[in-house]
Design a protein around this motif. Structure first.
Motif, mmCIF file in Angstrom:
data_model
loop_
_atom_site.group_PDB
_atom_site.id
_atom_site.type_symbol
_atom_site.label_atom_id
_atom_site.label_comp_id
_atom_site.label_asym_id
_atom_site.label_seq_id
_atom_site.Cartn_x
_atom_site.Cartn_y
_atom_site.Cartn_z
ATOM 1 N N THR A 79 35.736 -15.981 -80.193
ATOM 2 C CA THR A 79 37.050 -15.324 -80.095
ATOM 3 C C THR A 79 37.465 -14.698 -81.427
ATOM 4 O OG1 THR A 79 38.298 -17.382 -80.584
ATOM 5 C CG2 THR A 79 37.825 -16.896 -78.268
ATOM 6 N N LYS A 80 37.129 -15.354 -82.537
ATOM 7 C CA LYS A 80 37.464 -14.786 -83.850
ATOM 8 C C LYS A 80 36.659 -13.511 -84.114
ATOM 9 C CE LYS A 80 39.883 -16.260 -86.688
ATOM 10 N NZ LYS A 80 41.301 -15.930 -86.970
ATOM 11 N N LEU A 81 35.393 -13.502 -83.705
ATOM 12 C CA LEU A 81 34.568 -12.304 -83.894
ATOM 13 C C LEU A 81 35.085 -11.149 -83.036
ATOM 14 C CD1 LEU A 81 32.132 -10.927 -85.186
ATOM 15 C CD2 LEU A 81 30.716 -11.843 -83.328
ATOM 16 N N GLU A 82 35.478 -11.454 -81.804
ATOM 17 C CA GLU A 82 36.044 -10.408 -80.932
ATOM 18 C C GLU A 82 37.332 -9.842 -81.546
ATOM 19 O OE1 GLU A 82 34.684 -8.944 -78.246
ATOM 20 O OE2 GLU A 82 32.946 -10.153 -78.747
ATOM 21 N N GLY A 83 38.121 -10.722 -82.167
ATOM 22 C CA GLY A 83 39.330 -10.271 -82.859
ATOM 23 C C GLY A 83 39.004 -9.337 -84.013
ATOM 24 N N GLU A 84 37.981 -9.694 -84.794
ATOM 25 C CA GLU A 84 37.515 -8.829 -85.897
ATOM 26 C C GLU A 84 37.125 -7.443 -85.370
ATOM 27 O OE1 GLU A 84 34.265 -10.074 -88.272
ATOM 28 O OE2 GLU A 84 35.139 -12.001 -88.844
ATOM 29 N N LYS A 85 36.320 -7.448 -84.312
ATOM 30 C CA LYS A 85 35.820 -6.177 -83.756
ATOM 31 C C LYS A 85 36.971 -5.310 -83.261
ATOM 32 C CE LYS A 85 31.267 -7.833 -82.193
ATOM 33 N NZ LYS A 85 30.523 -8.264 -80.990
ATOM 34 N N ALA A 86 37.949 -5.933 -82.609
ATOM 35 C CA ALA A 86 39.112 -5.180 -82.104
ATOM 36 C C ALA A 86 39.887 -4.550 -83.264
ATOM 37 C CB ALA A 86 40.019 -6.110 -81.295
ATOM 38 N N ILE A 87 40.083 -5.322 -84.328
ATOM 39 C CA ILE A 87 40.814 -4.799 -85.487
ATOM 40 C C ILE A 87 40.058 -3.630 -86.106
ATOM 41 C CG2 ILE A 87 41.511 -5.332 -87.872
ATOM 42 C CD1 ILE A 87 42.170 -8.202 -86.834
ATOM 43 N N GLN A 88 38.754 -3.776 -86.292
ATOM 44 C CA GLN A 88 37.966 -2.706 -86.928
ATOM 45 C C GLN A 88 37.953 -1.432 -86.089
ATOM 46 O OE1 GLN A 88 34.486 -5.344 -87.645
ATOM 47 N NE2 GLN A 88 34.484 -4.448 -89.678
ATOM 48 N N LYS A 89 37.912 -1.602 -84.775
ATOM 49 C CA LYS A 89 37.871 -0.440 -83.883
ATOM 50 C C LYS A 89 39.229 0.267 -83.822
ATOM 51 C CE LYS A 89 36.757 0.831 -79.119
ATOM 52 N NZ LYS A 89 36.468 0.325 -77.760
ATOM 53 N N ILE A 90 40.296 -0.512 -83.703
ATOM 54 C CA ILE A 90 41.630 0.065 -83.494
ATOM 55 C C ILE A 90 42.280 0.470 -84.814
ATOM 56 C CG2 ILE A 90 43.963 -0.437 -82.631
ATOM 57 C CD1 ILE A 90 42.535 -2.462 -80.664
ATOM 58 N N CYS A 91 42.082 -0.336 -85.847
ATOM 59 C CA CYS A 91 42.758 -0.099 -87.135
ATOM 60 C C CYS A 91 41.726 -0.185 -88.271
ATOM 61 C CB CYS A 91 43.867 -1.138 -87.314
ATOM 62 S SG CYS A 91 44.875 -0.896 -88.782
ATOM 63 N N PRO A 92 40.880 0.851 -88.401
ATOM 64 C CA PRO A 92 39.800 0.792 -89.391
ATOM 65 C C PRO A 92 40.271 0.683 -90.838
ATOM 66 C CG PRO A 92 39.895 2.957 -88.324
ATOM 67 C CD PRO A 92 40.849 2.087 -87.590
ATOM 68 N N ASP A 93 41.555 0.909 -91.096
ATOM 69 C CA ASP A 93 42.094 0.778 -92.453
ATOM 70 C C ASP A 93 42.432 -0.662 -92.827
ATOM 71 O OD1 ASP A 93 41.838 3.350 -93.223
ATOM 72 O OD2 ASP A 93 43.903 3.939 -92.780
ATOM 73 N N ALA A 94 42.201 -1.586 -91.904
ATOM 74 C CA ALA A 94 42.559 -2.993 -92.151
ATOM 75 C C ALA A 94 41.580 -3.664 -93.105
ATOM 76 C CB ALA A 94 42.599 -3.757 -90.834
ATOM 77 N N ILE A 95 42.070 -4.729 -93.747
ATOM 78 C CA ILE A 95 41.235 -5.636 -94.532
ATOM 79 C C ILE A 95 41.112 -6.936 -93.741
ATOM 80 C CG2 ILE A 95 41.231 -7.126 -96.584
ATOM 81 C CD1 ILE A 95 42.432 -4.762 -98.151
ATOM 82 N N ILE A 96 39.868 -7.379 -93.534
ATOM 83 C CA ILE A 96 39.608 -8.647 -92.847
ATOM 84 C C ILE A 96 38.969 -9.596 -93.861
ATOM 85 C CG2 ILE A 96 38.241 -9.794 -91.055
ATOM 86 C CD1 ILE A 96 38.393 -7.101 -89.481
#
Length: 292
Positions: free
Chosen positions: A133-150
């Motif tokens: 679930t954490k990896l899916e969250g990472e992928k969603a953030i990178q796809k939707i908001c590529p300017d994010a820092i994870i």
């Protein structure tokens, strides 16, 4: 006078949220708003955008998560809502409103089969529902908001909340002997150090999106960690090493998840404390809290 930027922090009552509250509340640069489960129930994904709009953040630090690793095996849908679908909603809000996003992830996105420190390009292959679930969250953030820092982190502990260090201290007072696994290797993260790293990233001259790794310096097993807690806290309890097979848990844990921190140190000029120094700081803080 410059307008203060508004930072919204999720997971307000968690370990990192509590440390961020201690660290950022006095900062003149920022107006900080801390949201717990009452103010922002992450499982109610359809409500997230509207709730965040009411706070109008300039920066969002997403530290809230479903972190009950074993329970996630049974509550997979709830864990997915909180760790994955809520991340997607938060990322969507941040992209639409030009909000800077820092999101916290985990070493549990790895399978634990590596034999060398894991950098940000290492293949992800989670072995439990929480990690998935954490990896899916990472992928969603990178796809939707590529300017994010994870920021992926590991073995988080603090004087706040429930964690390994506080559990060990309690068990060492209650028992004459305890057993701790010695075949899972990584490095702990004092949440106060991670909070400081986040503050330094926010103050850095440039915003560099992407995935980063952060934990304290050094390499050890949970058994090594327990022995250090015993010695530094002056406990007399016997600590016995055992294998993961002798201590079965509902969710599998990665055997090796030591994070390579070169990227975050180089990009933002961070200095990362050594794990034992940080453990000493945390124990000193607990002692001073107890003596008040």
């Amino acid at each position: 006078m410059m307008n203060r930027q508004r930072i919204v922090i999720t997971g307000a009552s968690g370990q990192l949220g509590s440390e961020l509250k201690d660290l950022l509340s006095g900062e003149p640069l920022w107006d900080c708003v801390f949201l717990g489960r009452q103010q922002l129930p992450l499982e109610q994904t359809e409500a997230i955008e509207g709730l965040l709009s009411g706070y109008a953040p300039d920066i969002l630090i997403h530290a809230g998560a479903y972190t009950a690793v074993d329970k996630a095996e049974e509550e997979a849908d709830l864990a997915d809502k909180v760790n994955h679908l809520a991340c997607a909603e938060i990322a969507r809000y941040c992209r639409h409103h030009q909000v800077k996003l820092i999101a916290i992830s985990t070493d549990y996105v790895f399978d634990g089969l590596s034999e060398e420190p894991l950098n940000e390009e290492a293949p992800t292959r989670p072995i439990n529902r929480y990690g998935i679930t954490k990896l899916e969250g990472e992928k969603a953030i990178q796809k939707i908001c590529p300017d994010a820092i994870i920021i992926r982190t590991s073995w988080v502990y603090s004087s706040y909340g429930r964690n390994f260090v506080k559990t060990m201290l309690r068990l060492m007072d209650e028992r004459e002997e305890i057993s701790v696994v010695n075949d899972q290797v990584g490095s702990p993260t004092y949440a106060a150090d991670l909070a400081t790293a986040i503050r330094d990233i926010l103050k850095a001259e440039r915003w560099v999106p992407g995935v980063y790794h952060y934990s304290n310096e050094g390499q050890l097993s949970w058994y090594d960690f327990a022995v250090a807690i015993k010695e530094l806290a002056g406990k007399s309890c016997v600590v016995r090493p055992i294998s993961s097979e002798e201590f079965p848990t509902m969710a599998k844990r990665p055997k090796y998840s030591l994070l390579d921190k070169a990227k975050i140190k180089q990009t933002f000029g961070l200095e990362v404390p050594y794990w034992k120094d940080s453990l000493q700081s945390m124990l000193a803080k607990i002692n001073s809290q107890n003596s008040k």
